[in-house]
Design an enzyme around this catalytic site. Structure first.
Site, short mmCIF file in Angstrom:
data_model
loop_
_atom_site.label_atom_id
_atom_site.label_comp_id
_atom_site.label_asym_id
_atom_site.label_seq_id
_atom_site.Cartn_x
_atom_site.Cartn_y
_atom_site.Cartn_z
N LYS A 129 0.88 -1.18 0.00
CA LYS A 129 0.00 0.00 0.00
C LYS A 129 0.91 1.22 0.00
O LYS A 129 1.96 1.21 0.66
CB LYS A 129 -0.84 -0.02 1.27
N ASP A 168 -3.33 -3.76 12.31
CA ASP A 168 -3.30 -4.34 10.96
C ASP A 168 -3.87 -5.76 11.00
O ASP A 168 -3.68 -6.48 11.97
CB ASP A 168 -1.86 -4.36 10.43
N HIS A 201 -2.30 1.57 16.22
CA HIS A 201 -1.53 2.71 15.72
C HIS A 201 -2.41 3.59 14.85
O HIS A 201 -3.51 3.20 14.45
CB HIS A 201 -0.28 2.22 14.96
#
Ligand code: OGA
Ligand code: NI
Length: 369
Positions: free
Chosen positions: A236, A257, A311
């Site tokens: 990405k 993630d 995060h």
């Protein structure tokens, strides 16, 4: 079946967002195209010199200006991969960081600096192309795959938006690659990304091996349980244009993630934050380091021994931040669950075993796993 479900849900939610039926790309009028183009944050940014549109202003409990620990960066562990004269020490460092931080940076990883510099240069050049050229790579509306140029993964609760555009495409294995989503401009884009993928294998294998040994397995076992040679490398590029109100907006909102783990190359502009002991901290930028995020699938596979890290990213008032995460994930019909060797009567499974595609579907649609 699963793919149908994907498509239907996305179409429905996109319909309700826009209050109109979506047309296939080929039936789009010029004015539809213009609307699509205007949704890109890069365009919004070029029009926003003082303030920012309401939908980019985060709720108070999310605004980075008031929710970031000031005056200190988080020193997540930095691991020197060349430390392998002392194998044991390197292994311990990776395992400890994966258990207690879910995030670490690696230096001396043996990916040549010029390979990374070139990766950054061609990605930046793509995002600096005129908007119409980038739209050629747009993720087709209703597509079952994540690949393509786009603006956000899912509509957030409250209709808020992140200050970031992205490009997704797989870079490994060759059988999973769809070159349709690889920019043809700049011309060296393909060669550069192929080279980066080639060099990444060393880091991926080393991390899997260490994490495997850290669970008391043989070195090869964890990667095998993660799909082995079928393991997918999904690249990405996050493109965060300058933002007049970096105190109020976020780039990527708080998340863990979904991957096994993620290997991220940032540019030199600060912006990555990690949540530790109840607070948001800026993560220090280290030139030439790779940032490793432990993702949900390793947490699941290890039955909670390794922890995925929460995060988010902030944006900069003057500078463009760009990052290149590669998500290491299994094919979507591959089942992931707590490793059988880690589960017994005293240690029941803490997570369900399910197909990765179903995991992704639930997470993106905020359905309990
Ligand atoms: C992501 C992400 C962090 C960054 O895209 O999942 O967490 O530094 N990006 O851009
Ligand atoms: Ni992330």
């Amino acid at each position: 079946m699963r793919f149908r479900r994907f498509r239907d849900t996305q179409t429905q939610s996109e319909r309700s967002q826009k209050g109109k039926d979506l047309k296939p790309a080929s039936a789009c009028t010029f004015s539809d195209m213009k609307k699509m183009v205007l949704e890109r944050v890069q365009d919004v940014a070029s029009l926003s010199k003082e303030g920012i549109p309401e939908e980019y202003i985060r709720s108070e409990d999310e605004q980075p200006g008031s929710t970031t620990v000031q005056g200190g960066v988080l020193e997540v562990p930095t691991i020197d991969m060349r430390d392998d004269q002392d194998e044991e020490k390197l292994l311990r460092a990776i395992v400890e960081a994966s258990k207690h931080w879910g995030m670490f940076q690696v230096v001396n990883h043996e990916i040549p600096a010029e390979v990374i510099t070139k990766l950054q240069a061609v990605g930046k050049e793509f995002f600096e192309l005129p908007q119409e050229e980038k739209e050629v790579y747009a993720k087709p509306p209703g597509s079952q795959s994540i690949e393509g140029y786009g603006t956000m993964l899912q509509k957030e609760l409250g209709g808020k938006k992140g200050w970031v555009d992205h490009l997704f495409h797989k870079i490994w294995p060759p059988s999973a690659i769809n070159y349709h989503f690889w920019p043809k401009n700049p011309p060296s884009y393909r060669e550069t990304n192929e080279k980066y993928a080639k060099y990444l294998h060393g880091v991926v294998d080393k991390l899997f091996k260490s994490l495997s040994l850290g669970l008391g397995f043989e070195g090869h076992e964890l990667k095998e349980a993660a799909g082995g040679d079928e393991l997918v490398y999904l690249l990405k590029i996050n493109y965060y244009p300058p933002c007049p109100r970096p105190d109020l907006a976020l780039g990527v909102v708080a998340h863990t993630d979904m991957s096994f783990f993620t290997i991220l190359v940032p540019n030199e502009v600060d912006g990555l934050q990690a949540f530790k002991d109840g607070h948001w901290y800026n993560v220090k930028y280290i030139p030439n380091a790779l940032v490793i995020h432990i993702g949900d699938q390793i947490e699941i596979l290890s039955n909670g021994k390794y922890k995925s890290v929460l995060h988010r990213t902030t944006v900069d008032k003057e500078k463009t931040r760009i990052s290149w995460p590669v998500f290491l994930e299994p094919p979507s019909d591959f089942e992931v669950g707590p490793h059988p060797k880690l589960v017994n009567e005293d240690n029941p499974p803490k997570y369900k075993t399910k197909k990765y595609g179903d995991y992704v579907y639930c997470k993106l649609n905020k359905i309990p796993q």
